[in-house]
Design an enzyme around this catalytic site. Structure first.
Site, mmCIF file in Angstrom:
data_model
loop_
_atom_site.group_PDB
_atom_site.id
_atom_site.type_symbol
_atom_site.label_atom_id
_atom_site.label_comp_id
_atom_site.label_asym_id
_atom_site.label_seq_id
_atom_site.Cartn_x
_atom_site.Cartn_y
_atom_site.Cartn_z
ATOM 1 N N CYS A 115 0.836 -1.205 0.000
ATOM 2 C CA CYS A 115 0.000 0.000 0.000
ATOM 3 C C CYS A 115 0.872 1.257 0.000
ATOM 4 O O CYS A 115 1.685 1.452 0.910
ATOM 5 C CB CYS A 115 -0.928 0.018 1.210
ATOM 6 S SG CYS A 115 -1.989 1.491 1.271
ATOM 7 N N ARG A 242 -9.668 -3.986 -9.098
ATOM 8 C CA ARG A 242 -10.669 -3.057 -9.624
ATOM 9 C C ARG A 242 -11.663 -3.713 -10.583
ATOM 10 O O ARG A 242 -12.854 -3.373 -10.572
ATOM 11 C CB ARG A 242 -9.965 -1.873 -10.301
ATOM 12 C CG ARG A 242 -9.360 -0.907 -9.287
ATOM 13 C CD ARG A 242 -8.526 0.169 -9.952
ATOM 14 N NE ARG A 242 -7.469 -0.423 -10.751
ATOM 15 C CZ ARG A 242 -7.178 -0.082 -12.012
ATOM 16 N NH1 ARG A 242 -7.890 0.869 -12.597
ATOM 17 N NH2 ARG A 242 -6.200 -0.657 -12.667
#
Length: 488
Positions: A115, A242
């Site tokens: 991240c 996604r």
């Protein structure tokens, strides 16, 4: 320790960990459409260590509940053998403590090392770990040795292929079961091309399964593209973020389901598992994308509750039917608990139906203080309070023992302190002793305070004792004491 779970990371199609997306409804929907493994959203170790594990009998889930009653992580039997718990951590011992807290309810543990967001990196977590191989090794080795479930990690690639491969080889030596590789550098974003060549170099350099991630923009538009991305990276498995967020039926061999059906299926899980409406709304907005300006999109944007979301998708009847089932189940369980309470009731306890209302007392004066003062005056041992919390509604009941007799209120209270005050009132009334109410006239405890008595009997906080007796007890029902009943 030996890994004793059937979870395998070869030849799998995996739902990636996504903040605000990877909650229980999305994970279950991905499994329904064909995902083999699902990762939860990244959860921070410090936040998880504040949680209590709670059996939710109404929803039939296991909840990890924060001190403010917010559910941080919710899971269920349906996904137990296929959900991987991803955490953010920069400390081996904290990571191990969290892993032990959740390992009986999940199939594996993952450490987020990819991240790039500031909230993660500023705490030396996420992509910040990539510059500290010693810490990576410490965390992963501690987990592999300390728990029985497989351990994985998810990384981003480094500036050079050589450095990335060397890091992955070092990670492999810790004994982890697999490594997920997002094929972008930490400063790159989704619009940048995914580096399939680097993922391929990693896949060819190590023997553990490599899970390729980052292909939604360049490769994965439909189910058939998953295999294309896997071949381009020579990876063992593919992790989808996604593309699955936009339409989780991307995992479906037969092809996409109509988006309307997908969204309705998602809403059913969101209602069934009492997902917070803001999270439900966020995920549905990600699915609608360019349709947010349609009539339905505007209704969704305006929704301020789960019920309003359901109405926006013509599912008002489903919401009412489901919530009615939950209310009936909750009532049935409450009746069962009350029956068990009645059967276990101690006949020697003196009971009255009373509650403590601080508005009926002078500032800083409570029944507990009056009872303590009376015990001292009569040379009795200090009062002993035993408090329990009822599983279903999280209400409290306290029994106070004074001069070898027990007293309690038959009414349950919303806090431990209120329950103790109610028990003190029952005792004082049964003894015929003043309890300090305003209607009783002159208050001798206030007079003692004015005279500057050296023994502090009251605190600066309204209605609280300065110090609790050292022998005071608080008994809480294990696990079930913190059942988080949904407020639907």
């Amino acid at each position: 320790m030996t890994v004793n779970t059937p979870l395998c990371f070869k030849g799998k199609k995996i739902l990636a960990p996504m903040v605000r997306v990877g909650t229980l409804p999305m994970r279950l929907l991905a499994l329904d459409y064909g995902a083999d493994i699902v990762y939860c959203e990244e959860l921070i170790d410090i936040k998880m260590l504040q949680c209590k594990r709670v059996i939710n009998e109404v929803l039939e889930t296991v909840d990890f509940v924060a001190p403010n009653d917010r559910v941080v992580f919710r899971t269920c039997e349906r996904e137990r053998e296929r959900v991987v718990f991803q955490m953010g951590s920069a400390d081996a011992e904290r990571a191990l403590a969290v892993a032990k807290l959740v390992e009986s309810d999940v199939a594996g543990i993952d450490i987020n090392m990819g991240c790039p967001k500031e909230y993660s990196t500023k705490a030396s977590m996420g992509a910040a770990l990539l510059s500290d191989p010693d810490k990576i090794e410490s965390i992963l080795t501690t987990l592999v040795k300390g728990i029985c479930k497989p351990v994985t990690c998810k990384i981003r690639i480094l500036p050079s292929v050589e450095d990335t491969v060397n890091l992955v080889k070092r990670i492999e030596k810790t004994g982890i079961a697999a490594i997920a590789v997002h094929g972008r550098k930490k400063e790159e974003r989704p619009q940048h091309p995914v580096h399939c060549d680097v993922i391929k170099a990693i896949s060819e350099a190590v023997s553990i399964p490599v899970i390729a991630n980052g292909g939604s923009h360049d490769f994965i538009k439909e189910y058939a593209d998953i295999e294309i991305f896997q071949k381009a990276t020579a990876a063992s498995s593919v992790m989808i973020a996604r593309a699955a967020m936009w339409n989780p039926s991307v995992f479906r061999k037969e092809g996409f389901c109509p988006l309307k059906d997908v969204m309705q299926d998602y809403i059913k899980y969101a209602v069934r598992y009492d997902n917070h409406y803001t999270n439900t709304k966020y995920c549905l907005c990600q699915m609608l994308r360019e349709q947010l300006e349609t009539t339905q999109g505007k209704k969704l944007h305006a929704a301020q509750s789960t019920q309003e979301i359901c109405e926006a998708f013509e599912m008002g009847d489903f919401y009412e039917e489901t919530t009615a089932i939950f209310e009936a189940k909750k009532t049935s369980l409450e009746t069962k608990v009350q029956d068990e309470d009645d059967q276990m009731e101690d006949p020697d306890v003196i009971k009255m139906a009373v509650r403590f209302d601080k508005r009926e007392y002078p500032p800083q004066i409570t029944p507990k203080m009056y009872l303590l003062e009376w015990c001292r005056k009569e040379k009795h041992p200090q009062p002993v309070y035993e408090t329990v919390q009822r599983p279903l509604d999280r209400l409290f009941c306290s029994v106070v023992t004074v001069a070898e007799r027990k007293y309690r209120s038959t009414l349950w209270d919303k806090s431990k302190k209120l329950a103790e005050q109610a028990a003190a009132i029952v005792c004082l009334r049964a003894l015929g002793v003043p309890e300090g109410k305003l209607c009783e006239g002159e208050n001798h405890l206030i007079n003692k305070r004015k005279r500057g008595d050296q023994e502090p009997l009251i605190s600066r906080d309204r209605g609280e004792d300065l110090a609790e007796p050292s022998h005071k007890k608080a008994n809480f029902i294990e696990d079930a004491s913190d059942v988080n009943v949904p407020k639907i």
